[in-house]
Design a protein around this motif. Structure first.
Motif, PDB file in Angstrom:
ATOM      1  N   GLN A  86      21.135  56.040  63.744  1.00  0.00           N
ATOM      2  CA  GLN A  86      21.440  54.688  64.066  1.00  0.00           C
ATOM      3  C   GLN A  86      22.470  54.947  65.462  1.00  0.00           C
ATOM      4  N   GLN A  87      22.507  55.839  66.076  1.00  0.00           N
ATOM      5  CA  GLN A  87      23.241  56.124  67.233  1.00  0.00           C
ATOM      6  C   GLN A  87      22.658  55.229  68.236  1.00  0.00           C
ATOM      7  N   GLY A  88      23.882  55.003  69.119  1.00  0.00           N
ATOM      8  CA  GLY A  88      23.456  54.107  70.293  1.00  0.00           C
ATOM      9  C   GLY A  88      23.258  55.227  71.555  1.00  0.00           C
ATOM     10  N   GLU A  89      22.433  54.686  72.364  1.00  0.00           N
ATOM     11  CA  GLU A  89      22.115  55.747  73.473  1.00  0.00           C
ATOM     12  C   GLU A  89      22.504  54.908  74.866  1.00  0.00           C
ATOM     13  N   GLU A  90      23.274  55.479  75.433  1.00  0.00           N
ATOM     14  CA  GLU A  90      23.809  54.961  76.875  1.00  0.00           C
ATOM     15  C   GLU A  90      22.692  55.329  78.114  1.00  0.00           C
ATOM     16  N   ASP A  91      22.824  54.520  78.629  1.00  0.00           N
ATOM     17  CA  ASP A  91      22.031  54.730  79.920  1.00  0.00           C
ATOM     18  C   ASP A  91      22.610  54.081  81.200  1.00  0.00           C
TER      19      ASP A  91
ATOM     20  N   SER B 237      20.305  45.865  72.512  1.00  0.00           N
ATOM     21  CA  SER B 237      20.830  46.348  73.689  1.00  0.00           C
ATOM     22  C   SER B 237      22.146  45.543  74.050  1.00  0.00           C
ATOM     23  N   SER B 238      23.008  46.277  74.831  1.00  0.00           N
ATOM     24  CA  SER B 238      24.165  45.844  75.531  1.00  0.00           C
ATOM     25  C   SER B 238      24.542  46.303  76.785  1.00  0.00           C
TER      26      SER B 238
ATOM     27  N   ALA C   4      29.859  48.731  88.693  1.00  0.00           N
ATOM     28  CA  ALA C   4      29.039  49.840  87.854  1.00  0.00           C
ATOM     29  C   ALA C   4      28.376  49.051  86.542  1.00  0.00           C
ATOM     30  N   THR C   5      27.261  49.278  86.276  1.00  0.00           N
ATOM     31  CA  THR C   5      26.453  48.682  85.077  1.00  0.00           C
ATOM     32  C   THR C   5      26.133  49.863  84.010  1.00  0.00           C
ATOM     33  N   MET C   6      26.380  50.001  83.056  1.00  0.00           N
ATOM     34  CA  MET C   6      25.945  50.947  82.024  1.00  0.00           C
ATOM     35  C   MET C   6      25.343  50.261  80.759  1.00  0.00           C
ATOM     36  N   ASN C   7      24.274  50.926  80.228  1.00  0.00           N
ATOM     37  CA  ASN C   7      23.648  50.091  79.079  1.00  0.00           C
ATOM     38  C   ASN C   7      23.564  50.814  77.825  1.00  0.00           C
ATOM     39  N   CYS C   8      23.508  50.005  76.851  1.00  0.00           N
ATOM     40  CA  CYS C   8      23.376  50.817  75.612  1.00  0.00           C
ATOM     41  C   CYS C   8      22.279  50.054  74.815  1.00  0.00           C
TER      42      CYS C   8
ATOM     43  N   LEU D 177      25.148  41.287  75.227  1.00  0.00           N
ATOM     44  CA  LEU D 177      24.678  41.807  73.904  1.00  0.00           C
ATOM     45  C   LEU D 177      23.276  40.802  73.812  1.00  0.00           C
ATOM     46  N   ASP D 178      22.259  41.545  73.752  1.00  0.00           N
ATOM     47  CA  ASP D 178      20.982  40.845  73.493  1.00  0.00           C
ATOM     48  C   ASP D 178      20.498  41.654  72.092  1.00  0.00           C
ATOM     49  N   THR D 179      20.808  40.738  71.029  1.00  0.00           N
ATOM     50  CA  THR D 179      20.298  41.448  69.815  1.00  0.00           C
ATOM     51  C   THR D 179      18.817  41.570  69.635  1.00  0.00           C
ATOM     52  N   SER D 180      18.114  40.679  70.135  1.00  0.00           N
ATOM     53  CA  SER D 180      16.654  40.889  70.134  1.00  0.00           C
ATOM     54  C   SER D 180      15.897  41.992  70.554  1.00  0.00           C
ATOM     55  N   LYS D 181      16.734  42.596  71.734  1.00  0.00           N
ATOM     56  CA  LYS D 181      16.321  43.974  72.503  1.00  0.00           C
ATOM     57  C   LYS D 181      17.281  45.097  71.867  1.00  0.00           C
TER      58      LYS D 181
END
Lengths: 111, 115
Positions: A2-7, A71-72, A19-23, A65-69
């Protein structure tokens, strides 16, 4: 997992830039948190966003936060050299009591 | 007030020895977490305590790892017969409650090196 992955894994920008970071995460969540870790130190909580929220602000931080995708994103505006750190997202699992941390984004802000 | 403290800050041990890592959470925090962070990696959940409930041990990587929390406060993480792959920073965190909207307060960590 279930780990998140940052990008991205690493990001280098000039002072003053944003700076923009994604999860991204895999399972449904109740809450998502962002943490910051300076080199060799423990983590410090930055901001919490609940699953029924789409955007939240705190000072120079903006989280979406986009729960449909599943991602955050974390946006740091007008970055400063002191923002240099690793940034992690943490999601709760279905049980809600465990936190799953991603691998982090290493941000370097060049003065 | 005082934050989460951990001791020792650094521990070097020989392969096969047992080690004990200590965590003092913030007073009044009922939830306590242990994580492991390998070099350049994210946090790996190990174990979670909430009040007097049975701990959630689902993250412990092997039966060489165990943890206790005495009196609902101080916690000790024990690693028996240490292996080189146990080398990592072990982080402890506490929070006011177990719900995931509570922020976690982290200690500075214990850097364990197994030679």
């Amino acid at each position: 997992s279930q780990q998140g992955e940052e990008d991205p894994q690493a990001l280098s920008i000039q002072e003053g830039e944003n700076a923009t970071m994604n999860c991204s995460y895999k399972t449904s969540i109740n809450n998502l948190q962002w943490y910051r870790q300076n080199s060799g130190r423990g983590l410090v909580h930055l901001i919490l966003i609940r699953s029924n929220e789409r955007e939240k602000h705190s000072g120079r931080l903006r989280v979406t936060l986009d729960t449909s995708k599943k991602s955050s994103s974390l946006l740091i505006t007008a970055s400063r050299a002191a923002d240099t750190a690793s940034y992690f997202c943490a999601t709760d699992g279905r049980g809600g009591n465990q936190f799953y941390f991603g691998t982090g984004t290493s941000l370097t802000v060049i003065p | 007030g005082a934050g989460v403290s951990q001791s020792p800050s650094n521990k070097v041990t020989e392969k096969g020895k047992d080690v004990e890592l200590r965590c003092d959470p913030i007073s009044g925090h009922t939830a306590l977490y242990w994580y492991r962070q390998s070099l350049g990696q994210g946090l790996e959940f190990l174990i979670y305590f909430q009040g007097n409930s049975a701990p959630d041990k689902s993250g412990l990587p092997s039966d060489r790892f165990s943890a206790e929390r005495t009196g609902g406060s101080v916690s000790t993480l024990t690693i028996q017969r240490t292996q080189q792959e146990d080398s990592a920073v072990y982080l402890c965190a506490s929070s006011l409650g177990s719900e995931s909207f509570y922020e976690q307060y982290f200690g500075p960590g214990t850097r364990l090196t197994v030679t």
